[in-house]
Design a protein around this motif. Structure first.
Motif, PDB file in Angstrom:
ATOM      1  N   GLN A  50       0.854  -1.128  -0.005  1.00 42.06           N
ATOM      2  CA  GLN A  50       0.015  -0.054   0.033  1.00 42.06           C
ATOM      3  C   GLN A  50       0.985   1.272   0.010  1.00 42.06           C
ATOM      4  O   GLN A  50       0.573   2.185  -0.368  1.00 42.06           O
ATOM      5  CB  GLN A  50      -0.890  -0.068   1.229  1.00 42.06           C
ATOM      6  N   HIS A  53       1.434   2.210  -3.427  1.00 43.11           N
ATOM      7  CA  HIS A  53       0.375   2.791  -4.068  1.00 43.11           C
ATOM      8  C   HIS A  53       0.272   4.321  -3.567  1.00 43.11           C
ATOM      9  O   HIS A  53      -0.054   5.155  -4.286  1.00 43.11           O
ATOM     10  CB  HIS A  53      -0.677   2.053  -3.827  1.00 43.11           C
ATOM     11  N   ARG A  54       0.409   4.512  -2.435  1.00 44.45           N
ATOM     12  CA  ARG A  54       0.075   5.811  -2.006  1.00 44.45           C
ATOM     13  C   ARG A  54       1.225   6.731  -2.688  1.00 44.45           C
ATOM     14  O   ARG A  54       0.940   7.886  -2.608  1.00 44.45           O
ATOM     15  CB  ARG A  54       0.367   5.844  -0.309  1.00 44.45           C
ATOM     16  N   ARG A  56       2.832   6.446  -5.676  1.00 42.43           N
ATOM     17  CA  ARG A  56       2.221   7.057  -6.936  1.00 42.43           C
ATOM     18  C   ARG A  56       1.069   7.676  -6.800  1.00 42.43           C
ATOM     19  O   ARG A  56       0.979   8.695  -7.750  1.00 42.43           O
ATOM     20  CB  ARG A  56       1.818   5.611  -7.549  1.00 42.43           C
ATOM     21  N   TRP A  57       0.039   7.687  -5.921  1.00 38.96           N
ATOM     22  CA  TRP A  57      -1.243   8.324  -5.947  1.00 38.96           C
ATOM     23  C   TRP A  57      -0.545   9.968  -5.582  1.00 38.96           C
ATOM     24  O   TRP A  57      -1.161  10.826  -6.091  1.00 38.96           O
ATOM     25  CB  TRP A  57      -1.925   7.792  -4.787  1.00 38.96           C
ATOM     26  N   SER A  58       0.468  10.192  -4.686  1.00 42.07           N
ATOM     27  CA  SER A  58       0.883  11.581  -4.398  1.00 42.07           C
ATOM     28  C   SER A  58       1.615  12.029  -5.960  1.00 42.07           C
ATOM     29  O   SER A  58       1.168  13.246  -5.992  1.00 42.07           O
ATOM     30  CB  SER A  58       1.805  11.142  -3.270  1.00 42.07           C
ATOM     31  N   TRP A  60       0.653  11.416  -8.678  1.00 40.58           N
ATOM     32  CA  TRP A  60      -0.344  11.416  -9.680  1.00 40.58           C
ATOM     33  C   TRP A  60      -0.988  12.698  -9.437  1.00 40.58           C
ATOM     34  O   TRP A  60      -1.609  13.638 -10.041  1.00 40.58           O
ATOM     35  CB  TRP A  60      -1.397  10.524  -9.614  1.00 40.58           C
ATOM     36  N   ARG A  61      -1.376  13.060  -8.020  1.00 40.88           N
ATOM     37  CA  ARG A  61      -1.827  14.363  -7.566  1.00 40.88           C
ATOM     38  C   ARG A  61      -1.382  15.449  -7.644  1.00 40.88           C
ATOM     39  O   ARG A  61      -1.943  16.438  -8.189  1.00 40.88           O
ATOM     40  CB  ARG A  61      -2.457  13.787  -5.849  1.00 40.88           C
TER      41      ARG A  61
END
Length: 80
Positions: A50, A53-54, A56-58, A60-61
């Motif tokens: 996880q 994933h977090r 990569r999400w950061s 992307w954001r």
């Protein structure tokens, strides 16, 4: 309340150092205090799968926010 203010001051100092030593790459906004808070909480709160994933999400954001900021600035320039 004091602990929250101290934590925010700590994040602000780290953020300022990060901006000076490592400017944000093109297409990303610089790290914000809120984003750094989320990233500091990762090692304790999430397992490794996880955590990736977090991160990569950061990214992307931050990329999406930079794109929105650029579009906003272009629109403001076009109206003046």
């Amino acid at each position: 309340m004091t602990l929250a203010m101290l934590t925010h001051a700590f994040l602000a100092v780290i953020r300022a150092d990060e901006h000076r030593e490592h400017p944000a790459p093109a297409g990303l906004i610089p790290l914000t205090c809120n984003e750094m808070q989320r990233l500091f909480a990762l090692p304790a709160a999430y397992p490794n799968d996880q955590r990736d994933h977090r991160l990569r999400w950061s990214l992307w954001r931050r990329r999406r926010q930079a794109r929105a900021r650029d579009c906003h600035y272009r629109r403001r320039e076009a109206t003046t």
